[in-house]
Enzyme design. Sequence first.
Site, short mmCIF file in Angstrom:
data_model
loop_
_atom_site.label_atom_id
_atom_site.label_comp_id
_atom_site.label_asym_id
_atom_site.label_seq_id
_atom_site.Cartn_x
_atom_site.Cartn_y
_atom_site.Cartn_z
N GLY A 41 54.67 33.98 81.75
CA GLY A 41 54.82 35.23 81.01
C GLY A 41 53.50 35.96 80.93
O GLY A 41 52.43 35.34 81.00
N GLN A 57 47.42 41.73 77.61
CA GLN A 57 46.50 40.80 78.29
C GLN A 57 45.80 41.42 79.48
O GLN A 57 44.82 40.86 79.97
CB GLN A 57 47.27 39.55 78.75
CG GLN A 57 47.79 38.70 77.59
CD GLN A 57 48.63 37.56 78.12
OE1 GLN A 57 49.83 37.72 78.33
NE2 GLN A 57 48.02 36.42 78.35
N CYS A 111 48.34 29.68 77.44
CA CYS A 111 48.28 31.14 77.59
C CYS A 111 47.25 31.46 78.67
O CYS A 111 46.18 30.86 78.70
CB CYS A 111 47.84 31.75 76.26
SG CYS A 111 47.70 33.54 76.30
N LEU A 112 47.59 32.43 79.53
CA LEU A 112 46.66 32.81 80.60
C LEU A 112 45.37 33.39 80.02
O LEU A 112 44.33 33.38 80.70
CB LEU A 112 47.31 33.82 81.55
CG LEU A 112 48.50 33.29 82.35
CD1 LEU A 112 49.14 34.40 83.17
CD2 LEU A 112 48.07 32.13 83.25
N HIS A 131 56.15 34.32 72.15
CA HIS A 131 54.72 34.26 72.45
C HIS A 131 54.23 35.61 73.00
O HIS A 131 53.21 36.15 72.56
CB HIS A 131 54.49 33.13 73.46
CG HIS A 131 53.10 32.99 74.00
ND1 HIS A 131 52.33 31.86 73.82
CD2 HIS A 131 52.32 33.85 74.73
CE1 HIS A 131 51.16 32.03 74.41
NE2 HIS A 131 51.13 33.23 74.97
N GLU A 132 55.00 36.16 73.97
CA GLU A 132 54.57 37.43 74.59
C GLU A 132 54.69 38.59 73.60
O GLU A 132 53.85 39.50 73.59
CB GLU A 132 55.39 37.73 75.85
CG GLU A 132 55.32 36.67 76.94
CD GLU A 132 53.91 36.25 77.31
OE1 GLU A 132 52.98 37.06 77.20
OE2 GLU A 132 53.75 35.08 77.72
N HIS A 172 51.70 38.83 71.53
CA HIS A 172 50.58 39.51 72.20
C HIS A 172 50.64 41.02 71.94
O HIS A 172 49.60 41.66 71.74
CB HIS A 172 50.64 39.30 73.72
CG HIS A 172 50.01 38.02 74.19
ND1 HIS A 172 48.69 37.70 73.95
CD2 HIS A 172 50.51 36.99 74.91
CE1 HIS A 172 48.42 36.52 74.52
NE2 HIS A 172 49.51 36.07 75.09
#
Length: 170
Positions: free
Chosen positions: A46, A51, A92-93, A134-135, A138
């Site tokens: 994701g 991000q 997470c990226l 989660h996304e 963000h």
Amino acid sequence: MALLPILRYPDPRLHKVAEPVREVDDRIRQLVRDMAETMYDAPGVGLAATQVDVHERVVVIDVSEEGNDLRVLINPEILWKSDELQVYEEGCLSVPGVYDQVQRAARIRVRALNENGETYEFDAEGLLAVCVQHEMDHLLGKVFVEYLSPLKQNRIRTKLRKQEREALRA
Ligand code: NI
């Protein structure tokens, strides 16, 4: 198509709150394509526009094994959340190398626009439910490590700053 640079925690730009997309136009479709390419390349399941330092409500997700089930969520809303919770080990990226347990709603119902500007809804559980929540965090400027204890957050910040310094020296 282009790979986009991913902001890394504790970059303060990760805490900006994203604005709703006003119109799903070619600019947004290009952003979606670039975000999907960046997510698959990373690889990740994701990615939120926040991000990649674009502060508009756009998310791409693909939790399939084969990487052939792209979901595009523009202006996503959670319509319903189960009282039942689940604990999942998240990563997470934007927080490379850090994985920890977070508790979230086990099941959710989501409404969003797709890349054609059409409204759709879906139910999610398991990893997909985790990923959507989660996304969407963000987009509100929240990174998953903020669910962890202050001590752990400090350790993670220290570790990532050290990694960054080492990367600059290399
Ligand atoms: Ni993330």
